[in-house]
Scaffold this motif. Structure first.
Motif, PDB file in Angstrom:
ATOM      1  N   ARG A   1       0.881  -1.233  -0.016  1.00 46.05           N
ATOM      2  CA  ARG A   1       0.032   0.027   0.126  1.00 46.05           C
ATOM      3  C   ARG A   1       0.804   1.281   0.075  1.00 46.05           C
ATOM      4  NH1 ARG A   1      -5.396  -1.237   1.944  1.00 46.05           N
ATOM      5  NH2 ARG A   1      -5.563   0.972   2.589  1.00 46.05           N
ATOM      6  N   LYS A   2       0.136   2.154  -0.442  1.00 40.93           N
ATOM      7  CA  LYS A   2       1.077   3.561  -0.444  1.00 40.93           C
ATOM      8  C   LYS A   2       1.616   4.053   0.750  1.00 40.93           C
ATOM      9  CE  LYS A   2      -2.830   6.558  -0.403  1.00 40.93           C
ATOM     10  NZ  LYS A   2      -3.854   7.462  -0.861  1.00 40.93           N
ATOM     11  N   GLU A   3       0.893   3.816   2.039  1.00 40.97           N
ATOM     12  CA  GLU A   3       1.301   4.200   3.230  1.00 40.97           C
ATOM     13  C   GLU A   3       2.574   3.461   3.643  1.00 40.97           C
ATOM     14  OE1 GLU A   3      -3.370   4.502   3.135  1.00 40.97           O
ATOM     15  OE2 GLU A   3      -1.821   2.914   2.455  1.00 40.97           O
ATOM     16  N   ALA A   4       2.518   2.052   3.421  1.00 37.97           N
ATOM     17  CA  ALA A   4       3.578   1.058   3.590  1.00 37.97           C
ATOM     18  C   ALA A   4       4.797   1.913   2.782  1.00 37.97           C
ATOM     19  CB  ALA A   4       3.654  -0.276   3.322  1.00 37.97           C
ATOM     20  N   LYS A   5       4.774   2.053   1.484  1.00 32.14           N
ATOM     21  CA  LYS A   5       5.679   2.453   0.635  1.00 32.14           C
ATOM     22  C   LYS A   5       6.425   3.886   1.336  1.00 32.14           C
ATOM     23  CE  LYS A   5       3.981   0.856  -3.554  1.00 32.14           C
ATOM     24  NZ  LYS A   5       3.391   1.228  -4.868  1.00 32.14           N
ATOM     25  N   LEU A   6       5.486   4.689   1.796  1.00 36.44           N
ATOM     26  CA  LEU A   6       6.081   5.940   2.503  1.00 36.44           C
ATOM     27  C   LEU A   6       6.855   5.856   3.698  1.00 36.44           C
ATOM     28  CD1 LEU A   6       2.635   8.258   2.317  1.00 36.44           C
ATOM     29  CD2 LEU A   6       4.996   8.521   1.075  1.00 36.44           C
ATOM     30  N   ILE A   7       6.495   4.729   4.453  1.00 36.40           N
ATOM     31  CA  ILE A   7       7.223   4.360   5.828  1.00 36.40           C
ATOM     32  C   ILE A   7       8.649   3.719   5.155  1.00 36.40           C
ATOM     33  CG2 ILE A   7       7.782   2.660   7.629  1.00 36.40           C
ATOM     34  CD1 ILE A   7       4.497   2.991   7.849  1.00 36.40           C
ATOM     35  N   LEU A   8       8.622   2.971   4.088  1.00 30.24           N
ATOM     36  CA  LEU A   8       9.848   2.519   3.673  1.00 30.24           C
ATOM     37  C   LEU A   8      10.592   3.755   2.964  1.00 30.24           C
ATOM     38  CD1 LEU A   8       8.776  -0.907   1.565  1.00 30.24           C
ATOM     39  CD2 LEU A   8      10.040  -0.715   3.732  1.00 30.24           C
ATOM     40  N   LYS A   9      10.182   4.458   2.311  1.00 32.70           N
ATOM     41  CA  LYS A   9      10.996   5.639   1.483  1.00 32.70           C
ATOM     42  C   LYS A   9      11.726   6.268   2.933  1.00 32.70           C
ATOM     43  CE  LYS A   9      10.344   9.676  -1.383  1.00 32.70           C
ATOM     44  NZ  LYS A   9       9.217  10.380  -1.871  1.00 32.70           N
ATOM     45  N   LYS A  10      10.993   6.458   3.961  1.00 38.40           N
ATOM     46  CA  LYS A  10      11.708   7.199   5.025  1.00 38.40           C
ATOM     47  C   LYS A  10      12.894   6.579   5.504  1.00 38.40           C
ATOM     48  CE  LYS A  10      10.770   8.246  10.088  1.00 38.40           C
ATOM     49  NZ  LYS A  10       9.623   8.066  11.069  1.00 38.40           N
ATOM     50  N   HIS A  11      13.161   5.218   5.245  1.00 38.53           N
ATOM     51  CA  HIS A  11      14.182   4.476   5.538  1.00 38.53           C
ATOM     52  C   HIS A  11      15.178   4.083   4.577  1.00 38.53           C
ATOM     53  CE1 HIS A  11      12.698   4.100   9.937  1.00 38.53           C
ATOM     54  NE2 HIS A  11      11.487   4.041   9.311  1.00 38.53           N
ATOM     55  N   LYS A  12      15.323   4.860   3.522  1.00 34.03           N
ATOM     56  CA  LYS A  12      15.945   4.486   2.414  1.00 34.03           C
ATOM     57  C   LYS A  12      17.512   4.451   2.617  1.00 34.03           C
ATOM     58  CE  LYS A  12      16.037   5.898  -2.616  1.00 34.03           C
ATOM     59  NZ  LYS A  12      15.764   4.337  -3.071  1.00 34.03           N
ATOM     60  N   ALA A  13      17.874   5.343   3.246  1.00 35.37           N
ATOM     61  CA  ALA A  13      19.557   5.274   3.992  1.00 35.37           C
ATOM     62  C   ALA A  13      19.885   4.138   4.727  1.00 35.37           C
ATOM     63  CB  ALA A  13      19.836   6.478   4.577  1.00 35.37           C
ATOM     64  N   PHE A  14      18.795   3.759   5.451  1.00 40.49           N
ATOM     65  CA  PHE A  14      19.247   2.277   6.258  1.00 40.49           C
ATOM     66  C   PHE A  14      19.158   1.369   5.234  1.00 40.49           C
ATOM     67  CE2 PHE A  14      17.294  -1.429   8.383  1.00 40.49           C
ATOM     68  CZ  PHE A  14      18.080  -1.464   9.384  1.00 40.49           C
TER      69      PHE A  14
END
Length: 159
Positions: free
Chosen positions: A62-75
């Protein structure tokens, strides 16, 4: 990456609300678990509880899950893991503290997120129980039917 235990707990909890993934499985997920099929991103993995049966969980992201993943891109780039993880005990402790600060008078544990996904973001949106069974990686429909009962009770409470 500046991320307190509270932030991690909230991100993990919300990610599970939008995907239904157990906390133990989140710790194991990496970038290879994200699969593109006909322009749609899915999360595919073998839940640790299903090692004997090799039943794969397949979840649309879901888009909401993708936003959380995007927040952790550097990790993700540094570790290849999807999200920074906490073990169950500290995770549930943070969630209880957050619930207390928010004046939520219910016992909030990480498993509440899986229930939220199954009921609010699947069954209540019309996802067939057989599809939810695959999404959650359940080997038997009876395990998924528990969530259907909760969904019916919730609907009756709104009448």
């Amino acid at each position: 990456e500046k991320n307190t235990g509270y932030e991690k707990a909230m991100d993990l909890f919300l990610f599970s609300c939008f995907t239904g993934v157990r906390s133990g499985d989140i710790r194991l997920l990496n970038l290879d678990n994200i699969v593109n099929r006909q322009g749609v991103q899915f999360l595919e993995y073998y839940p640790t509880k299903n090692k004997k049966t090799k039943t794969k969980a397949i979840l649309p992201l879901r888009k909401e899950a993708k936003l959380i993943l995007k927040k952790h891109k550097a990790f993700q780039e540094a570790t290849n893991k999807l999200l920074p993880a906490l073990t169950n005990q500290p995770l549930n402790r943070y969630l209880k503290e957050i619930a207390g600060l928010a004046r939520i008078n219910k016992d909030v544990t990480f498993h509440v997120a899986r229930h939220t996904y199954a009921v609010s973001y699947s069954l209540d949106e019309g996802v067939p129980i057989e599809v939810l069974q695959v999404r959650l990686g359940h080997t038997e429909i009876k395990h998924t039917q528990v969530y259907a009962k909760i969904s019916i009770i919730n609907q009756l409470n709104y009448l």
